[in-house]
Design a protein around this motif. Structure first.
Motif, PDB file in Angstrom:
ATOM      1  N   ILE A  42       0.868  -1.179   0.000  1.00  0.00           N
ATOM      2  CA  ILE A  42       0.000   0.000   0.000  1.00  0.00           C
ATOM      3  C   ILE A  42       0.898   1.221   0.000  1.00  0.00           C
ATOM      4  N   VAL A  43       0.687   2.093  -0.969  1.00  0.00           N
ATOM      5  CA  VAL A  43       1.485   3.308  -1.103  1.00  0.00           C
ATOM      6  C   VAL A  43       0.561   4.504  -0.926  1.00  0.00           C
ATOM      7  N   VAL A  44       0.974   5.437  -0.076  1.00  0.00           N
ATOM      8  CA  VAL A  44       0.220   6.665   0.145  1.00  0.00           C
ATOM      9  C   VAL A  44       1.131   7.826  -0.224  1.00  0.00           C
ATOM     10  N   ASP A  45       0.677   8.654  -1.192  1.00  0.00           N
ATOM     11  CA  ASP A  45       1.525   9.777  -1.609  1.00  0.00           C
ATOM     12  C   ASP A  45       1.254  11.010  -0.751  1.00  0.00           C
ATOM     13  N   ALA A  46       1.937  12.093  -1.060  1.00  0.00           N
ATOM     14  CA  ALA A  46       1.843  13.309  -0.250  1.00  0.00           C
ATOM     15  C   ALA A  46       0.440  13.917  -0.262  1.00  0.00           C
ATOM     16  N   ALA A  89     -13.094  -2.956   2.058  1.00  0.00           N
ATOM     17  CA  ALA A  89     -13.462  -4.240   1.456  1.00  0.00           C
ATOM     18  C   ALA A  89     -12.216  -5.041   1.103  1.00  0.00           C
ATOM     19  N   ARG A  90     -11.202  -4.378   0.580  1.00  0.00           N
ATOM     20  CA  ARG A  90      -9.960  -5.078   0.232  1.00  0.00           C
ATOM     21  C   ARG A  90      -9.237  -5.567   1.490  1.00  0.00           C
ATOM     22  N   LEU A  91      -9.244  -4.752   2.537  1.00  0.00           N
ATOM     23  CA  LEU A  91      -8.607  -5.167   3.783  1.00  0.00           C
ATOM     24  C   LEU A  91      -9.326  -6.373   4.383  1.00  0.00           C
ATOM     25  N   GLU A 100       1.032  -9.795   4.794  1.00  0.00           N
ATOM     26  CA  GLU A 100       1.560  -8.650   5.540  1.00  0.00           C
ATOM     27  C   GLU A 100       1.267  -7.394   4.735  1.00  0.00           C
ATOM     28  N   ILE A 101       0.820  -6.361   5.418  1.00  0.00           N
ATOM     29  CA  ILE A 101       0.605  -5.076   4.783  1.00  0.00           C
ATOM     30  C   ILE A 101       1.927  -4.324   4.831  1.00  0.00           C
ATOM     31  N   ARG A 149      -3.999  10.576   8.000  1.00  0.00           N
ATOM     32  CA  ARG A 149      -4.287   9.659   6.893  1.00  0.00           C
ATOM     33  C   ARG A 149      -3.716   8.267   7.201  1.00  0.00           C
ATOM     34  N   ILE A 150      -2.501   8.234   7.703  1.00  0.00           N
ATOM     35  CA  ILE A 150      -1.870   6.957   8.049  1.00  0.00           C
ATOM     36  C   ILE A 150      -2.593   6.313   9.228  1.00  0.00           C
ATOM     37  N   ALA A 151      -3.001   7.112  10.200  1.00  0.00           N
ATOM     38  CA  ALA A 151      -3.706   6.579  11.361  1.00  0.00           C
ATOM     39  C   ALA A 151      -5.028   5.939  10.952  1.00  0.00           C
ATOM     40  N   LYS A 152      -5.746   6.553  10.012  1.00  0.00           N
ATOM     41  CA  LYS A 152      -7.015   5.969   9.540  1.00  0.00           C
ATOM     42  C   LYS A 152      -6.759   4.644   8.832  1.00  0.00           C
ATOM     43  N   LEU A 153      -5.683   4.581   8.051  1.00  0.00           N
ATOM     44  CA  LEU A 153      -5.355   3.347   7.341  1.00  0.00           C
ATOM     45  C   LEU A 153      -4.998   2.229   8.323  1.00  0.00           C
TER      46      LEU A 153
END
Length: 142
Positions: free
Chosen positions: A65-69, A87-89, A100-101, A113-117
């Protein structure tokens, strides 16, 4: 003789101890302990990750999983929206063995954003989350 008796009473030292300084010192010590004791017992239980120098098993199942700026996400190099992420999770959590994520996030990505993920992964039942980082550049000897 009566006069001698009065003189003897005055000449005898007092057997009483002055308690005021002792009480003052004890109160100061009590206040010091009351202030410092709560500080000493504040702690949080943490399950810290363990690091090892063994190479990672490349064949182990994983999801990148990649999260950009800007907060946009991709799931294994495919763009994914917030609505499809849970749904994917959940589907990944049902797999055996669980993948493993591997989370790669830009430095400028907001922490929320990271905390929600991470919260969504935990709610889905995924326990293995790894953070992908780049190694520091080697420093030159000066």
């Amino acid at each position: 003789m009566n006069e001698d008796r009065e003189f003897d009473d005055e000449a005898m030292p007092a057997a009483d101890i002055n308690m005021t300084p002792l009480i003052d010192v004890m109160l100061v010590l009590l206040v010091i302990f009351m202030v410092t004791l709560p500080v000493l017992h504040q702690s949080a239980k943490l399950a810290l990750p363990r690091a090892n120098s063994q190479r990672e098993d490349v064949a182990a199942p994983h999801v990148d999983i990649v999260v950009d700026a800007q907060g946009r996400m991709s799931w294994n190099a495919q763009p994914v929206q917030d609505s499809g992420l849970s749904a994917r999770l959940a589907a990944a959590a049902r797999l055996s063995p669980q993948p493993e994520i591997r989370l790669s996030a830009d430095r400028a990505t907001p922490y929320g954003r990271i905390a929600k993920l991470l919260s969504a992964a935990s709610a889905a039942g995924l326990a293995r989350v790894g953070f992908v980082t780049e190694p520091d550049a080697p420093r030159r000897a000066e």
